[in-house]
Design an enzyme around this catalytic site. Sequence first.
Site, PDB file in Angstrom:
ATOM      1  N   GLY A 239     -19.156 -68.847 -67.962  1.00  8.66           N
ATOM      2  CA  GLY A 239     -17.931 -69.629 -68.086  1.00  8.66           C
ATOM      3  C   GLY A 239     -17.081 -69.738 -66.846  1.00  8.66           C
ATOM      4  O   GLY A 239     -16.081 -70.467 -66.849  1.00  8.66           O
ATOM      5  N   GLY A 276     -23.632 -70.292 -65.743  1.00 11.53           N
ATOM      6  CA  GLY A 276     -24.459 -71.495 -65.698  1.00 11.53           C
ATOM      7  C   GLY A 276     -23.863 -72.432 -64.663  1.00 11.53           C
ATOM      8  O   GLY A 276     -24.336 -72.549 -63.529  1.00 11.53           O
ATOM      9  N   TYR A 317     -16.074 -85.258 -72.270  1.00 12.27           N
ATOM     10  CA  TYR A 317     -14.954 -84.322 -72.087  1.00 12.27           C
ATOM     11  C   TYR A 317     -13.835 -84.919 -71.258  1.00 12.27           C
ATOM     12  O   TYR A 317     -12.973 -84.181 -70.784  1.00 12.27           O
ATOM     13  CB  TYR A 317     -15.406 -83.060 -71.332  1.00 12.27           C
ATOM     14  CG  TYR A 317     -16.648 -82.370 -71.774  1.00 12.27           C
ATOM     15  CD1 TYR A 317     -16.780 -81.892 -73.077  1.00 12.27           C
ATOM     16  CD2 TYR A 317     -17.683 -82.128 -70.870  1.00 12.27           C
ATOM     17  CE1 TYR A 317     -17.922 -81.201 -73.462  1.00 12.27           C
ATOM     18  CE2 TYR A 317     -18.819 -81.430 -71.239  1.00 12.27           C
ATOM     19  CZ  TYR A 317     -18.938 -80.973 -72.543  1.00 12.27           C
ATOM     20  OH  TYR A 317     -20.051 -80.284 -72.909  1.00 12.27           O
ATOM     21  N   CYS A 344     -23.873-100.342 -73.020  1.00 14.68           N
ATOM     22  CA  CYS A 344     -23.040-101.121 -73.933  1.00 14.68           C
ATOM     23  C   CYS A 344     -22.110-100.213 -74.727  1.00 14.68           C
ATOM     24  O   CYS A 344     -22.257-100.060 -75.943  1.00 14.68           O
ATOM     25  CB  CYS A 344     -23.924-101.924 -74.869  1.00 14.68           C
ATOM     26  SG  CYS A 344     -25.162-102.834 -73.950  1.00 14.68           S
TER      27      CYS A 344
HETATM   28  C1  LIG Z   1     -23.141 -72.141 -72.111  1.00 14.05           C
HETATM   29  C2  LIG Z   1     -23.173 -70.667 -72.118  1.00 14.05           C
HETATM   30  C3  LIG Z   1     -23.064 -69.950 -70.936  1.00 14.05           C
HETATM   31  C4  LIG Z   1     -22.831 -70.600 -69.603  1.00 14.05           C
HETATM   32  O1  LIG Z   1     -21.589 -71.187 -69.503  1.00 14.05           O
HETATM   33  P1  LIG Z   1     -21.107 -71.747 -68.081  1.00 14.05           P
HETATM   34  O2  LIG Z   1     -19.762 -72.277 -68.347  1.00 14.05           O
HETATM   35  O3  LIG Z   1     -22.075 -72.794 -67.676  1.00 14.05           O
HETATM   36  O4  LIG Z   1     -21.121 -70.601 -67.136  1.00 14.05           O
HETATM   37  C5  LIG Z   1     -23.184 -68.586 -70.992  1.00 14.05           C
HETATM   38  N1  LIG Z   1     -23.385 -67.930 -72.163  1.00 14.05           N
HETATM   39  C6  LIG Z   1     -23.469 -68.597 -73.336  1.00 14.05           C
HETATM   40  C7  LIG Z   1     -23.696 -67.849 -74.580  1.00 14.05           C
HETATM   41  C8  LIG Z   1     -23.369 -69.987 -73.364  1.00 14.05           C
HETATM   42  O5  LIG Z   1     -23.447 -70.637 -74.515  1.00 14.05           O
END
Ligand SMILES: *Cc1c(COP(=O)(O)O)cnc(C)c1O
Length: 416
Positions: A239, A276, A317, A344
């Site tokens: 996150g 991620g 978003y 479209c």
């Molecule tokens: C999506 C997700 C992440 C990664 O989130 P990022 O914001 O891309 O870092 C990590 N752990 C879980 C369980 C997720 O669902």
Amino acid sequence: MDSFLLRNGVLFAEEVSLEEIALRYGTPCYVYSRATLEQHFRAFDEALRGQKHLVCYAMKANSNLGVLDVLCRMGAGFDVVSLGELERVLQVGAKADKIIFTGVGKREDEMRRALEVGIRCFNIESESELHKLNAIAQGMGKKAPVALRVNPDVNPQTHPYIATGLKDSKFGIPIARAMEVYRLAQKMDALEVVGIDCHIGSQLTELDAYREAAVHLKHMLQALAAEGIHLHMVNIGGGLGIRYKDEKPPSPCAHADMLHSVFGPQNDYEMIVEPGRAIVGNAGILLMRVECLKQADTLHFAVVDAGMNDLIRPALYEAWMDIVPVRKREDVAAKPWEVVGPICESTDFLGKERRLALKEGDLLAVRSAGAYAFSMSSNYNTRPRAAEIMVDKGCHFLVRERETLPQLWAGEHKLP
Ligand SMILES: *Cc1c(COP(=O)(O)O)cnc(C)c1O
């Protein structure tokens, strides 16, 4: 940091001009920088140096085999959320004992396969799932390693569609119920309760919510230990945000310092992080060409050859992503453009009111398009998904071919 910089007025990916990439592979296409990927992974890995840890890349952000391969070679672990992701990452030779399986709706076949290959941990999101996994593991004569994903009810101050740790979220086990579920799990024969997990949201630009969640986890660990349930794995989720515009997200180092301030600098836990976006987001751009310029009543539209099927974040978003010219031009005046796709739908836009000097045929790049971009793309409007290219210094590699039209209806059938 990223490796998409101007050289003599032209945007490059590392040492390769994006004009050259467009010429060679066509547009729209995604272009990734290996150096940026590596640098971002290393930042997380090194931030936790001296602490038992594993950086599990959350591969839903970008699951291209080329990306997975680069990270796997660096020793990354992986956070998967489906059987498809599990099989995909095994394709690049990832070791099962570095794979963690999260998700609120794991199916029986998915659990079975994960047990068969021997993943490191299941992140369990409900009581029902505990019973299911226990029964499956029992039937296979295995013990399933589990962590409970608790929902700490903290507000990460991010877009509501990407907040996951609020009390009315579908994710995780409400923290108030977690003790009880741990006691239950502890009694199940085919489970090995190894850890605690949470993931409170995405694109977080402050550490406060993380700290709050971490403190909840620590109290939980202490309460469990008092009952004789000793856990060794702490997973704080992913996150961590990135800069799209002017955000100033905390660094992986600051994030690690926060963890150490909560759990102690010399703790014995194995610390898991699941970034991620922070690994791959700024390691990619979407390269596209201006198809047509047109004027509506008051707005100027630049219609480009990439649309919401290629990049849905702005539509989904209301995400703001930077759009820059590949070559700056001086021969026309800059003015505000609505940069839109050919699809479209009125939500098919990539950017609004972007001040650009444009002519038809110009190349544009959407920056910070490495995460939740290609991986969320679709074939809407029967559009082939874009090619993906990985640049490594002066070399470029096609890591996913552009889809062909016949591929789009392969597997479909007319009635007899
Ligand atoms: C999506 C997700 C992440 C990664 O989130 P990022 O914001 O891309 O870092 C990590 N752990 C879980 C369980 C997720 O669902």
